[in-house]
Design an enzyme around this catalytic site. Sequence first.
Site, mmCIF file in Angstrom:
data_model
loop_
_atom_site.group_PDB
_atom_site.id
_atom_site.type_symbol
_atom_site.label_atom_id
_atom_site.label_comp_id
_atom_site.label_asym_id
_atom_site.label_seq_id
_atom_site.Cartn_x
_atom_site.Cartn_y
_atom_site.Cartn_z
ATOM 1 N N GLU A 1 0.839 -1.204 0.000
ATOM 2 C CA GLU A 1 0.000 0.000 0.000
ATOM 3 C C GLU A 1 0.875 1.255 0.000
ATOM 4 O OE1 GLU A 1 -3.644 -0.023 2.329
ATOM 5 O OE2 GLU A 1 -3.110 1.960 3.103
ATOM 6 N N HIS B 1 -0.955 -7.914 3.141
ATOM 7 C CA HIS B 1 -0.998 -6.555 2.602
ATOM 8 C C HIS B 1 -0.068 -5.695 3.464
ATOM 9 C CE1 HIS B 1 -2.780 -3.209 0.417
ATOM 10 N NE2 HIS B 1 -3.057 -2.583 1.549
ATOM 11 N N PHE C 1 -1.286 6.772 16.091
ATOM 12 C CA PHE C 1 -2.187 6.376 15.011
ATOM 13 C C PHE C 1 -3.065 5.200 15.459
ATOM 14 C CE2 PHE C 1 -2.529 4.168 10.714
ATOM 15 C CZ PHE C 1 -3.546 5.001 10.280
HETATM 16 P P1 FAD Z 1 -17.261 0.446 7.101
HETATM 17 O O1 FAD Z 1 -16.774 -0.859 6.665
HETATM 18 O O2 FAD Z 1 -18.502 0.982 6.488
HETATM 19 O O3 FAD Z 1 -17.459 0.474 8.656
HETATM 20 C C1 FAD Z 1 -16.463 0.014 9.533
HETATM 21 C C2 FAD Z 1 -17.123 -0.298 10.870
HETATM 22 O O4 FAD Z 1 -17.595 0.893 11.469
HETATM 23 C C3 FAD Z 1 -18.306 -1.193 10.681
HETATM 24 O O5 FAD Z 1 -17.938 -2.469 11.034
HETATM 25 C C4 FAD Z 1 -19.388 -0.629 11.542
HETATM 26 O O6 FAD Z 1 -19.552 -1.477 12.654
HETATM 27 C C5 FAD Z 1 -18.886 0.692 11.984
HETATM 28 N N1 FAD Z 1 -19.726 1.756 11.494
HETATM 29 C C6 FAD Z 1 -19.689 2.300 10.267
HETATM 30 N N2 FAD Z 1 -20.572 3.288 10.174
HETATM 31 C C7 FAD Z 1 -21.167 3.374 11.369
HETATM 32 C C8 FAD Z 1 -22.176 4.199 11.891
HETATM 33 N N3 FAD Z 1 -22.751 5.186 11.161
HETATM 34 N N4 FAD Z 1 -22.549 4.003 13.190
HETATM 35 C C9 FAD Z 1 -21.975 3.025 13.918
HETATM 36 N N5 FAD Z 1 -21.005 2.214 13.478
HETATM 37 C C10 FAD Z 1 -20.623 2.381 12.215
HETATM 38 N N6 FAD Z 1 -9.470 5.893 4.793
HETATM 39 C C11 FAD Z 1 -9.334 6.831 3.815
HETATM 40 O O7 FAD Z 1 -9.789 7.964 3.991
HETATM 41 N N7 FAD Z 1 -8.679 6.559 2.639
HETATM 42 C C12 FAD Z 1 -8.159 5.332 2.378
HETATM 43 O O8 FAD Z 1 -7.596 5.113 1.308
HETATM 44 C C13 FAD Z 1 -8.289 4.307 3.386
HETATM 45 N N8 FAD Z 1 -7.812 3.062 3.178
HETATM 46 C C14 FAD Z 1 -8.003 2.086 4.129
HETATM 47 C C15 FAD Z 1 -7.555 0.799 3.857
HETATM 48 C C16 FAD Z 1 -7.744 -0.227 4.791
HETATM 49 C C17 FAD Z 1 -7.235 -1.614 4.469
HETATM 50 C C18 FAD Z 1 -8.389 0.051 6.031
HETATM 51 C C19 FAD Z 1 -8.583 -1.021 7.048
HETATM 52 C C20 FAD Z 1 -8.856 1.355 6.298
HETATM 53 C C21 FAD Z 1 -8.681 2.380 5.358
HETATM 54 N N9 FAD Z 1 -9.153 3.678 5.575
HETATM 55 C C22 FAD Z 1 -8.978 4.646 4.605
HETATM 56 C C23 FAD Z 1 -9.811 4.045 6.846
HETATM 57 C C24 FAD Z 1 -11.350 3.994 6.767
HETATM 58 O O9 FAD Z 1 -11.799 4.950 5.839
HETATM 59 C C25 FAD Z 1 -11.905 4.307 8.151
HETATM 60 O O10 FAD Z 1 -11.589 3.295 9.060
HETATM 61 C C26 FAD Z 1 -13.386 4.657 8.184
HETATM 62 O O11 FAD Z 1 -13.700 5.198 9.459
HETATM 63 C C27 FAD Z 1 -14.295 3.473 7.951
HETATM 64 O O12 FAD Z 1 -14.399 3.167 6.620
HETATM 65 P P2 FAD Z 1 -14.777 1.640 6.231
HETATM 66 O O13 FAD Z 1 -14.995 1.529 4.792
HETATM 67 O O14 FAD Z 1 -13.808 0.750 6.854
HETATM 68 O O15 FAD Z 1 -16.189 1.586 6.966
#
Ligand code: FAD
Length: 302
Positions: free
Chosen positions: A19, A271, A221
């Site tokens: 990454e 990863h 972090f």
């Molecule tokens: P989701 O999969 O939608 O949610 C994660 C968890 O949060 C869920 O399991 C759920 O229980 C909880 N949740 C979600 N929404 C709510 C809600 N409204 N109320 C209560 N609980 C909730 N961030 C960036 O900005 N750019 C990136 O390129 C990026 N890359 C990433 C790559 C990886 C491999 C990982 C693990 C994280 C990355 N992130 C990145 C961080 C990520 O955007 C954050 O962790 C964000 O807060 C959640 O996005 P998600 O898609 O994981 O959320």
Amino acid sequence: MTKTERPIAKPSDLKVSFEFFPPKSPDMAEQLWQTVEALQPYQPDFVSVTYGAGGTTREPTLATVKRLIADTPLATASHLTCVGASREEVRAVVEEFQAAGVRHFVALRGDPQGGVGTRYAPHPGGFVNAADLVAGLRDMGDFEISVSAYPERHPESESEAVDLDMLKQKVDAGATRALTQFFFDNDVYERYMDRVRAAGISIPIVPGIMPIQNLTQLKRFASMCGASVPAFIDARFEGTENDPQARAAIAADIAAEQIADLSRRGVEEFHIYTMNRAPLTIATLERLGVSAKAQTLSGAAA
Ligand code: FAD
């Protein structure tokens, strides 16, 4: 995953992905491209480029992804977030990336616009969460779609069950791989995998490995993203405060030992969060017996 311990996978059987993040300055750009050049001979399965929430790094991410596709043989995925954007805006971004040759997205909700710890609110005309985004991507094209997974639970989720349910929704919407938040305790991952498989989720859940470039920054972090840094990590670095070389060697040992142990537990894909720096990733891979392959002029490994 079987509970029986297996031998560590042959180096040639270990699949890795790297990454990167888009550079914010010319100096950072130089560092990124040197890193890409140094890591390319390790033949990653794919590389991915992060994407800022709310579209903040759309241009730099697109530029980075375009150059990776044009100038390297690396299979390149782009991360994509949906926070703070309407469906139309996200679709326009996807079309732009698709035109640049992207076929693999890491689909994410993104952090709340007020910052980590503030309340998340979807854009009124946007995808409501990552599962909705995955469904939208599925409708837009025949993409490979990876998503996030949180072995120690996402800080916003109220329970492990709710967290797992979100992963299930993303898989049901069409995700074919999950990349995990970094973790250091492999038992935590194994217990998580037991719950994942019990929930009927069968896609690969690829461990995110964070070689420790800077322990103080990592702890800051980690506390924001709900990952824990076990006491054994501090113990390993103890007494090396003024010895950067020793710290780098310890960091590579820790990452390589973690991968070797996961491999013995049956995991074959990893990863690696490179932080746009090559030496620690290379030291980790070399400790595992994974070595650079000679490159031909066309860029393909011989
Ligand atoms: P989701 O999969 O939608 O949610 C994660 C968890 O949060 C869920 O399991 C759920 O229980 C909880 N949740 C979600 N929404 C709510 C809600 N409204 N109320 C209560 N609980 C909730 N961030 C960036 O900005 N750019 C990136 O390129 C990026 N890359 C990433 C790559 C990886 C491999 C990982 C693990 C994280 C990355 N992130 C990145 C961080 C990520 O955007 C954050 O962790 C964000 O807060 C959640 O996005 P998600 O898609 O994981 O959320």
